[in-house]
Design a protein around this motif. Structure first.
Motif, mmCIF file in Angstrom:
data_model
loop_
_atom_site.group_PDB
_atom_site.id
_atom_site.type_symbol
_atom_site.label_atom_id
_atom_site.label_comp_id
_atom_site.label_asym_id
_atom_site.label_seq_id
_atom_site.Cartn_x
_atom_site.Cartn_y
_atom_site.Cartn_z
ATOM 1 N N LEU A 192 -9.252 -0.509 17.682
ATOM 2 C CA LEU A 192 -9.330 -1.482 16.590
ATOM 3 C C LEU A 192 -9.589 -0.809 15.244
ATOM 4 O O LEU A 192 -9.036 -1.222 14.217
ATOM 5 N N SER A 193 -10.402 0.228 15.233
ATOM 6 C CA SER A 193 -10.657 0.965 13.990
ATOM 7 C C SER A 193 -9.389 1.640 13.490
ATOM 8 O O SER A 193 -9.093 1.622 12.289
ATOM 9 N N LEU A 194 -8.621 2.215 14.404
ATOM 10 C CA LEU A 194 -7.363 2.839 14.013
ATOM 11 C C LEU A 194 -6.400 1.798 13.460
ATOM 12 O O LEU A 194 -5.741 2.019 12.436
ATOM 13 N N GLY A 195 -6.315 0.633 14.107
ATOM 14 C CA GLY A 195 -5.466 -0.443 13.607
ATOM 15 C C GLY A 195 -5.889 -0.912 12.224
ATOM 16 O O GLY A 195 -5.059 -1.172 11.362
ATOM 17 N N LEU A 196 -7.200 -1.000 12.009
ATOM 18 C CA LEU A 196 -7.714 -1.409 10.702
ATOM 19 C C LEU A 196 -7.351 -0.388 9.622
ATOM 20 O O LEU A 196 -6.920 -0.759 8.525
ATOM 21 N N VAL A 197 -7.482 0.878 9.939
ATOM 22 C CA VAL A 197 -7.140 1.928 8.963
ATOM 23 C C VAL A 197 -5.648 1.889 8.649
ATOM 24 O O VAL A 197 -5.242 1.983 7.479
ATOM 25 N N ALA A 218 -1.204 0.347 4.921
ATOM 26 C CA ALA A 218 -0.002 -0.442 4.632
ATOM 27 C C ALA A 218 -0.259 -1.409 3.478
ATOM 28 O O ALA A 218 0.600 -1.601 2.609
ATOM 29 N N GLY A 219 -1.437 -2.021 3.451
ATOM 30 C CA GLY A 219 -1.778 -2.937 2.364
ATOM 31 C C GLY A 219 -1.855 -2.248 1.019
ATOM 32 O O GLY A 219 -1.382 -2.769 0.012
ATOM 33 N N VAL A 220 -2.433 -1.065 0.990
ATOM 34 C CA VAL A 220 -2.515 -0.309 -0.269
ATOM 35 C C VAL A 220 -1.119 0.104 -0.730
ATOM 36 O O VAL A 220 -0.793 0.011 -1.917
ATOM 37 N N ALA A 221 -0.268 0.538 0.208
ATOM 38 C CA ALA A 221 1.104 0.919 -0.165
ATOM 39 C C ALA A 221 1.864 -0.281 -0.718
ATOM 40 O O ALA A 221 2.586 -0.170 -1.715
ATOM 41 N N TRP A 222 1.705 -1.442 -0.072
ATOM 42 C CA TRP A 222 2.375 -2.647 -0.554
ATOM 43 C C TRP A 222 1.870 -3.027 -1.946
ATOM 44 O O TRP A 222 2.649 -3.375 -2.831
#
Length: 130
Positions: A46-51, A56-60
């Motif tokens: 879950l931590s890896l998924g969050l990172v 992806a959010g920052v890139a978007w």
């Protein structure tokens, strides 16, 4: 002989087995550490998924911010690529729009040449400008 066994033990099986071998008891008892349980495994995933989601959010957000800041003057970019066509492995013909003019450009490694300049085609009735 004890030093290579010790070094291999540190890299392969952990210090508990090395200590058992070095103690001279004759047999090695090894109990796997209880640090990594099922719940900590789920926590790691879950931590890896969050990172990854955060990246992806920052890139978007960066892409969105860059687009909105460059098109702030009237909503249109002064220079854009209309079309591109590969005519070889590394050669392309590109149509670039500069204000109300289309420039046909030949692009090859190390050089860019203007091939033709023409006015931007007008809209026909019923067509939407894209």
């Amino acid at each position: 002989m004890k030093f290579p066994v010790f070094v291999m033990g540190l890299w392969v099986v952990g210090p508990e087995l090395v200590w058992a071998l070095e103690s001279g008891s004759g047999h090695a008892t090894y109990a796997p550490p209880t640090v990594l349980t099922w719940t900590t495994g789920v926590q790691i995933v879950l931590s890896l998924g969050l990172v990854l989601a955060l990246m992806a959010g920052v890139a978007w957000a960066l892409k969105k911010f860059q687009w909105s800041s460059s098109s702030a003057g009237g909503g249109r970019q002064p220079l854009r690529i209309v079309s591109s066509l590969a005519v070889g492995q590394r050669e392309r013909v590109v149509v670039v729009e500069v204000q109300d003019t289309w420039v046909v450009v030949g692009v090859a490694p190390g050089q860019v040449r203007s091939l033709h300049i023409l006015p931007k085609p007008g809209r026909k009735d019923g067509e939407l400008e894209g």
